[in-house]
Design an enzyme around this catalytic site. Structure first.
Site, PDB file in Angstrom:
ATOM      1  N   LYS A 296       0.851  -1.184   0.000  1.00  0.00           N
ATOM      2  CA  LYS A 296       0.000   0.000   0.000  1.00  0.00           C
ATOM      3  C   LYS A 296       0.891   1.240   0.000  1.00  0.00           C
ATOM      4  CE  LYS A 296      -3.954  -2.192   0.574  1.00  0.00           C
ATOM      5  NZ  LYS A 296      -4.803  -2.378  -0.628  1.00  0.00           N
TER       6      LYS A 296
ATOM      7  N   ASP B 227      -0.328  -0.655  -4.616  1.00  0.00           N
ATOM      8  CA  ASP B 227      -1.725  -0.230  -4.556  1.00  0.00           C
ATOM      9  C   ASP B 227      -1.844   1.133  -3.859  1.00  0.00           C
ATOM     10  OD1 ASP B 227      -4.434   0.013  -4.433  1.00  0.00           O
ATOM     11  OD2 ASP B 227      -4.812  -1.917  -3.449  1.00  0.00           O
TER      12      ASP B 227
ATOM     13  N   GLU C 272      -1.894  -0.707  -8.941  1.00  0.00           N
ATOM     14  CA  GLU C 272      -3.312  -0.983  -8.678  1.00  0.00           C
ATOM     15  C   GLU C 272      -4.001   0.309  -8.241  1.00  0.00           C
ATOM     16  OE1 GLU C 272      -4.038  -4.666  -6.629  1.00  0.00           O
ATOM     17  OE2 GLU C 272      -5.762  -3.823  -5.586  1.00  0.00           O
TER      18      GLU C 272
ATOM     19  N   ASP D 294      -9.334  -1.377  -9.279  1.00  0.00           N
ATOM     20  CA  ASP D 294      -9.961  -2.010  -8.113  1.00  0.00           C
ATOM     21  C   ASP D 294     -11.206  -1.203  -7.742  1.00  0.00           C
ATOM     22  OD1 ASP D 294     -10.694  -3.024  -5.637  1.00  0.00           O
ATOM     23  OD2 ASP D 294      -8.702  -3.139  -4.818  1.00  0.00           O
TER      24      ASP D 294
ATOM     25  N   LYS E 185     -13.828  -7.283  -6.027  1.00  0.00           N
ATOM     26  CA  LYS E 185     -14.394  -7.449  -4.684  1.00  0.00           C
ATOM     27  C   LYS E 185     -15.774  -8.073  -4.833  1.00  0.00           C
ATOM     28  CE  LYS E 185     -11.111  -5.041  -2.513  1.00  0.00           C
ATOM     29  NZ  LYS E 185     -10.106  -5.334  -3.540  1.00  0.00           N
TER      30      LYS E 185
ATOM     31  N   TRP F 235      -7.394 -12.781  -1.854  1.00  0.00           N
ATOM     32  CA  TRP F 235      -6.973 -12.082  -0.639  1.00  0.00           C
ATOM     33  C   TRP F 235      -7.965 -12.347   0.475  1.00  0.00           C
ATOM     34  CZ3 TRP F 235      -8.988  -8.479   2.760  1.00  0.00           C
ATOM     35  CH2 TRP F 235      -8.064  -7.943   3.682  1.00  0.00           C
TER      36      TRP F 235
HETATM   37  C1  0XW Z   1      -5.948  -5.679  -0.062  1.00  0.00           C
HETATM   38  N1  0XW Z   1      -7.380  -5.544  -0.232  1.00  0.00           N
HETATM   39  C2  0XW Z   1      -7.862  -6.612  -1.077  1.00  0.00           C
HETATM   40  C3  0XW Z   1      -8.002  -5.608   1.124  1.00  0.00           C
HETATM   41  C4  0XW Z   1      -8.152  -4.227   1.641  1.00  0.00           C
HETATM   42  O1  0XW Z   1      -9.313  -4.021   2.274  1.00  0.00           O
HETATM   43  C5  0XW Z   1      -8.023  -3.325   0.448  1.00  0.00           C
HETATM   44  C6  0XW Z   1      -7.917  -4.216  -0.710  1.00  0.00           C
HETATM   45  C7  0XW Z   1      -7.307  -3.610  -1.941  1.00  0.00           C
HETATM   46  O2  0XW Z   1      -6.620  -4.271  -2.735  1.00  0.00           O
HETATM   47  O3  0XW Z   1      -7.528  -2.418  -2.182  1.00  0.00           O
HETATM   48 MG    MG Z   2      -6.678  -2.674  -4.210  1.00  0.00          MG
END
Ligand code: 0XW
Ligand code: MG
Length: 368
Positions: free
Chosen positions: A164, A193, A218, A241, A265, A320
């Site tokens: 991140k 990301d 990402e 995403d 998601k 994930w």
């Molecule tokens: C890593 N993730 C899949 C879980 C987090 O909540 C955020 C997300 C992403 O990739 O943004």
């Molecule tokens: Mg993401």
């Protein structure tokens, strides 16, 4: 098989280690909503929806429960095995709110599996794998700390890492990306990301400063349009995403080739049913995907694992789970676990987990 009762539970999932930081938000407790659907024959199915805080995407945990409260009375008496009709009933009762409808969708797939004696992945077209690769998300951290976590997670068996970035100076992001890249073992994939946190200027500068490093960017910027604007100026592949809020956005991104893959998601899209459609589109377009959710316990983890099991190997980048950040399981025996960087697909019917509902206390809302 009629739906006779719907119970909605609220449960707080604390983050192991204290907090989880992304570009625009830091979370320490996740408010999750669990839907229990009971049929007249006594079969129960479970669904879940758990936004990772109120800022990550336009989802709100109390909002999910309000949406379910609006819809639930209209679902009592509908046939749990007729998913399309239940969807019609949900859409007739409430416009939008896919992330709340997703919990119902997941619960109905669980029921279907239990009724037909089949796993959800097999009902979704068949498992292509009995084990799926996972990946680890390293929250926004100082460069050396991020590199240390990267080493530790590779030692645990992960073959894909996501770091991140965003919400701080671009120079620190550049340093963190280089330091994590420097400790990568051969073959380990890296996704960077920004969770919508970079301006197009930052995305261009950071990507160009890391131009020799093989990695995926990402969701670098906030909007679809911003990502489209930098798309052909950066040297790295881009995955969307947060912007993929519905099937229409996915279609637009595929047709315009705005991205090279997706971080999907389950709940954002509205459940396993739309996820299966998106999976099919990505398969035709040859675009890799991750099967994720924002957060959630064993129910969401099982849903992501089942859909992940149906994706072709060449396109499955990983599943994930929030499990490494959560203490304990809803189902102590069959709860979904990551071992050596992979997840075993559950073997039992439906989602393959039997939650201990006493963990969640009394339902916050009940219908039927
Ligand atoms: C890593 N993730 C899949 C879980 C987090 O909540 C955020 C997300 C992403 O990739 O943004
Ligand atoms: Mg993401």
């Amino acid at each position: 098989m009629r739906i006779s009762e719907i119970n909605i539970y609220q449960y707080d999932l604390p983050v192991v280690g204290g907090s989880y930081r992304m570009a625009k938000t830091t979370v320490s407790v996740l408010d999750t909503t669990i839907v229990e659907i009971v049929t007249e024959s006594g079969i129960k199915g479970y669904g879940e929806t758990c936004p990772v805080g109120p800022v990550y995407q336009p989802h709100h945990a109390p909002g999910a429960r309000s949406a379910l409260q609006e819809m639930a009375p209209h679902l009592i008496g509908t046939d749990a095995l007729q998913l399309n009709c239940v969807y019609d009933a949900m859409d007739a009762a409430l416009n939008g709110h896919a992330y709340a409808k997703a919990a119902v969708d997941i619960a109905l797939w669980d029921i279907m599996g239990k009724v037909y004696g089949a796993r959800v992945c097999d009902l979704l077209g068949g498992a292509r794998h009995e084990q799926v690769p996972s990946y680890y998300a390293i929250g926004v951290a100082e460069p050396d700390e991020a590199a240390n976590i990267a080493k530790e997670k590779q030692a645990q068996g992960y073959r894909r890492l996501q770091i991140k970035v965003g919400g701080r100076s671009p120079e620190i992001d550049i340093e963190a990306i280089h330091k994590v890249h420097a400790v990568l073992q051969p073959g380990v994939k890296l996704a960077v990301d920004a969770n919508r946190g970079w301006t197009t200027r930052d995305a261009l500068n950071i990507s160009l400063a890391c131009r020799r490093l093989p990695l995926v960017l990402e969701q670098p910027c906030n909007t679809f349009e911003e990502v489209a604007a930098i798309r052909h100026q950066v040297p790295h592949p881009i995955y969307l995403d947060e912007n993929t809020e519905n099937l229409g956005v996915v279609l637009r991104a595929v047709c315009k080739r705005i991205c090279d893959g997706f971080g999907l998601k389950v709940t954002r899209l509205g459940g396993l049913t739309p996820m299966r459609t998106v999976g099919g589109i990505c398969s035709v377009a040859g675009l890799p995907i991750t099967c994720d959710d924002a957060w959630g316990g064993d129910i969401i983890a099982a849903a992501c694992t089942h859909i992940g099991a149906t994706v072709e190997s060449r396109l499955l980048e990983g599943v994930w789970l929030a499990a490494p950040y959560i203490d304990g399981h809803y189902d102590p025996e069959n709860g979904i676990r990551i071992e050596n960087g992979t997840i075993r697909v559950p073997t039992g019917p439906g989602l393959g987990i039997e939650p201990d509902t006493s963990i969640w206390g009394k339902p916050a809302l009940s219908f039927g």
